[in-house]
Motif scaffolding. Structure first.
Motif, mmCIF file in Angstrom:
data_model
loop_
_atom_site.group_PDB
_atom_site.id
_atom_site.type_symbol
_atom_site.label_atom_id
_atom_site.label_comp_id
_atom_site.label_asym_id
_atom_site.label_seq_id
_atom_site.Cartn_x
_atom_site.Cartn_y
_atom_site.Cartn_z
ATOM 1 N N GLU A 1 -2.577 -7.673 -1.371
ATOM 2 C CA GLU A 1 -1.148 -8.022 -1.418
ATOM 3 C C GLU A 1 -0.492 -7.283 -2.581
ATOM 4 O OE1 GLU A 1 -0.366 -12.445 -0.819
ATOM 5 O OE2 GLU A 1 -2.557 -12.356 -0.960
ATOM 6 N N GLN B 1 4.224 -0.010 1.635
ATOM 7 C CA GLN B 1 5.148 0.224 2.750
ATOM 8 C C GLN B 1 5.519 -1.118 3.403
ATOM 9 O OE1 GLN B 1 3.908 2.125 6.410
ATOM 10 N NE2 GLN B 1 5.636 3.526 6.239
ATOM 11 N N ASN B 2 4.508 -1.982 3.530
ATOM 12 C CA ASN B 2 4.752 -3.303 4.112
ATOM 13 C C ASN B 2 5.741 -4.090 3.230
ATOM 14 O OD1 ASN B 2 3.729 -6.379 4.179
ATOM 15 N ND2 ASN B 2 3.509 -5.435 6.204
ATOM 16 N N ARG C 1 -0.243 1.483 2.339
ATOM 17 C CA ARG C 1 0.148 0.592 3.450
ATOM 18 C C ARG C 1 0.790 -0.697 2.938
ATOM 19 N NH1 ARG C 1 -4.777 -0.840 5.435
ATOM 20 N NH2 ARG C 1 -3.816 -2.224 6.936
ATOM 21 N N VAL C 2 0.188 -1.272 1.856
ATOM 22 C CA VAL C 2 0.730 -2.551 1.375
ATOM 23 C C VAL C 2 2.105 -2.344 0.736
ATOM 24 C CG1 VAL C 2 -0.292 -2.687 -0.972
ATOM 25 C CG2 VAL C 2 0.063 -4.760 0.357
ATOM 26 N N SER D 1 9.319 -2.973 3.677
ATOM 27 C CA SER D 1 9.920 -3.049 5.030
ATOM 28 C C SER D 1 10.931 -4.178 5.068
ATOM 29 C CB SER D 1 8.864 -3.323 6.099
ATOM 30 O OG SER D 1 7.754 -2.551 5.909
ATOM 31 N N VAL E 1 -1.671 -6.642 3.554
ATOM 32 C CA VAL E 1 -2.415 -5.925 4.611
ATOM 33 C C VAL E 1 -3.898 -6.303 4.508
ATOM 34 C CG1 VAL E 1 -0.918 -3.865 4.747
ATOM 35 C CG2 VAL E 1 -2.824 -3.867 3.138
ATOM 36 N N GLY F 1 4.221 -7.706 -0.007
ATOM 37 C CA GLY F 1 3.586 -7.155 1.195
ATOM 38 C C GLY F 1 2.137 -7.586 1.266
#
Ligand SMILES: Nc1ncnc2c1ncn2[C@@H]1O[C@H](COP(=O)(O)OP(=O)(O)OP(=O)(O)O)[C@@H](O)[C@H]1O
Ligand SMILES: [Mg+2]
Length: 407
Positions: free
Chosen positions: A155, A114-115, A111-112, A118, A95, A93
Motif C-alpha cells: 500500500e 499509479q493506483n 503500480r501502487v 487514479s 496492490v 493505493g
C-alpha cells in the motif's frame, strides 16, 4: 557555449521576479551554482500568466543573464508552479505483490503509485506530482523504500498536487517560446523544501511558509514527506498596497518605504524614531514616525498568519508542527514577520535561507532565491534517479516523470 547533461536549470516564475539558476552536478554529487539571472516579472499574476508576450520577455531577460554568467546554453529547465489554482489531496493505493517469490520489485511500487493517483480530476485539471509519504507492506507501515522486501500486499499513502491544465499549458508556451523545453513542473513549496528544510525537521514535522509577492503558501511535512499544502492570494504586494493607500504615496514609493523602514510588529520599533518617505508623484518628502509604518503593516501580517493558522488548525495538523515553522520567500525579509508568526502559531520560527549548494552561493543567499535553488536541487535528485532508473531500465520507461521517490 558548452553543452553537458550534468547541468541543471531552474526557472522560478514569481509574481514579482523571474529567477533563473544554472547549476552543475560536481564530483561527489555536490551541486554548484554557476549562473543566476533575475528580472522583474512582467505579465505574471499570482502564479498565472496575464500576458504571454510580457512574461516571455521577462523570462528571456533572466535566461540571457544566467546564460552569460554561466557560459551555458539553456535547453531544458525545471519550472516552478505556484498560485491559488493549485489543489492538493492525500490518497491511498493498494496492490497485490506480483512476483511469484513475493519480493517487492520496482514495478510493484510503480503500480501502487499509479493506483493511488487514479483519482477523478476534471478535464481542465492535471496531476503533476504524486509524492509518496509512506509505503505499507502487509500491515507494517512507515516504510520509505519497500523494494526488495517480502510481502503479499503493498500500500502507499501519497500527496497529490493538481493544477489547472490551461495554466500549465500557458507556462509551457512561455518557456517554449524562449527556446527552452520544460523538463518538469515543480510545485514551488516542494522546491523550497529541498533548499531550506533539514531532514530532521521534515521527519519530526515542520510547517514551511513561502511569503511571495502575490501569494503565500504553506506546506506541512511529517515523517519525511509533504502531507498538506494550502495557498492564499495574499503576499508582500498587499503590504505595499496598504502603505500606498494609507500614506497616500505611489506603489513604487511604498515598496521602497516598506523595504527601508518597514516592520511587522509595532512594539519592535522605537517610538521616537522618525523617517523620511518620498512621494514621487507629488515631488515631495514627508517625515513620519517609523511606528506609523509598523501600525499599517502589523494588522496585515497578523491577518496573513491567522488565515494560515486557521487552515492548519481546521485540517488538524497543528500537532504535526513539532520542529516549528520555517519562513521563506521575499516577504519573510520584513523585520518582525518571524515574531508575528511565532505569536500566531505559538511555535519556534526560523528564516529559511537556501543551503546544500556550493559555487556562487553569495548570489542566492536569501529567502528570495529558495525556490530557484530548490529547483536545482530537485533537478539534481531527479537526474540521479533517472540515471539509476536508466541503469535498471524498466521502471522509468513504464511511468516516465510522473512519480517522485524517496532517496
Ligand atoms: N527586504 C525586504 N523587506 C520587506 N519585503 C521585502 C524585502 N525584500 C523583498 N521583499 C518583498 O518580497 C516580495 C517578493 O518576494 P518573492 O520574490 O519571493 O515573490 P515572488 O516569488 O515574485 O512572488 P510569488 O511567490 O507570490 O509568485 C515582494 O513583495 C517584496 O516587496
Ligand atoms: Mg515565489
Amino acid at each position: 557555449m558548452a553543452k553537458s547533461d550534468n547541468h541543471i536549470v531552474g526557472i522560478d516564475l514569481g509574481t514579482s521576479k523571474i529567477g533563473v539558476i544554472v547549476a552543475k552536478v560536481l564530483e561527489k554529487g555536490e551541486i554548484g551554482i554557476i549562473g543566476l539571472g533575475k528580472s522583474d516579472a512582467k505579465g505574471m499574476r499570482r502564479g498565472n500568466i496575464s500576458s504571454l508576450k510580457e512574461a516571455e520577455a521577462s523570462v528571456k531577460s533572466s535566461v540571457i543573464e544566467a546564460e552569460t554568467m554561466s557560459g551555458y546554453s539553456i535547453q531544458k529547465a525545471y519550472v516552478s508552479v505556484g498560485g491559488c489554482y493549485l489543489n492538493s489531496i492525500n490518497s491511498r493505493g493498494v496492490v497485490a505483490v506480483s512476483s511469484k517469490n513475493k519480493v517487492i520489485e520496482p514495478i510493484d511500487v510503480a503500480r501502487v503509485l499509479q493506483n493511488a493517483s487514479s483519482i477523478r480530476v476534471s478535464n481542465d485539471q492535471k496531476i503533476f506530482h504524486t509524492i509518496p509519504q509512506e509505503f505499507i507492506v502487509d500491515d507494517q507501515d512507515g516504510i520509505s523504500d519497500p523494494i526488495g522486501m517480502h510481502g503479499q500486499r503493498l500500500e502507499a499513502n501519497v500527496h497529490i498536487i493538481i493544477a489547472s491544465a490551461t495554466i500549465l499549458q500557458n507556462i509551457a508556451t512561455v518557456i517554449h517560446n524562449c527556446g527552452i523545453e520544460v523538463e518538469d513542473f515543480v510545485f514551488n513549496l516542494l522546491a523550497d523544501s529541498y533548499a531550506v528544510l533539514t531532514p530532521e525537521e521534515m521527519e519530526l514535522g515542520v510547517g514551511l511558509i513561502n511569503i511571495g509577492h502575490g501569494t503565500t503558501g504553506i506546506s506541512i511535512f511529517e515523517k519525511g514527506a509533504i502531507c498538506h499544502s494550502h495557498i492564499i492570494p495574499i503576499g508582500g504586494e498587499h503590504f505595499t498596497n496598504d502603505l500606498s493607500v494609507l500614506l497616500k504615496i505611489g506603489i513604487p514609493d511604498a515598496e521602497i518605504a516598506k523595504k527601508k523602514y518597514g516592520c511587522a510588529l509595532t512594539s519592535m520599533v522605537s517610538e521616537d524614531e522618525m523617517v523620511e518617505i518620498q512621494s514621487s508623484q507629488q515631488k515631495k518628502s514627508t517625515v513620519i514616525a517609523k511606528t506609523k509604518i509598523a501600525e499599517i503593516l502589523e494588522p496585515r501580517c497578523f491577518e496573513l498568519f491567522q488565515l494560515l493558522f486557521e487552515n492548519i488548525r481546521d485540517t488538524k495538523l497543528l500537532k504535526a508542527i513539532n520542529s516549528g515553522i520555517v519562513l521563506t520567500g521575499g516577504g519573510s525579509l520584513l523585520p518582525g514577520v518571524s515574531e508575528v508568526a511565532e505569536r500566531v502559531f505559538d511555535h519556534h520560527v526560523r528564516l529559511g535561507e537556501p543551503m546544500g549548494v556550493s559555487g556562487l552561493t553569495n548570489l542566492v543567499d536569501s529567502p528570495l532565491f529558495s525556490t530557484s535553488v530548490g529547483l536545482a536541487l530537485y533537478g539534481a535528485k531527479s537526474l540521479k534517479q533517472k540515471q539509476t532508473e536508466t541503469k535498471k531500465g524498466l521502471f522509468s520507461r513504464l511511468f516516465g516523470k510522473m512519480f517522485e521517490f524517496f532517496e
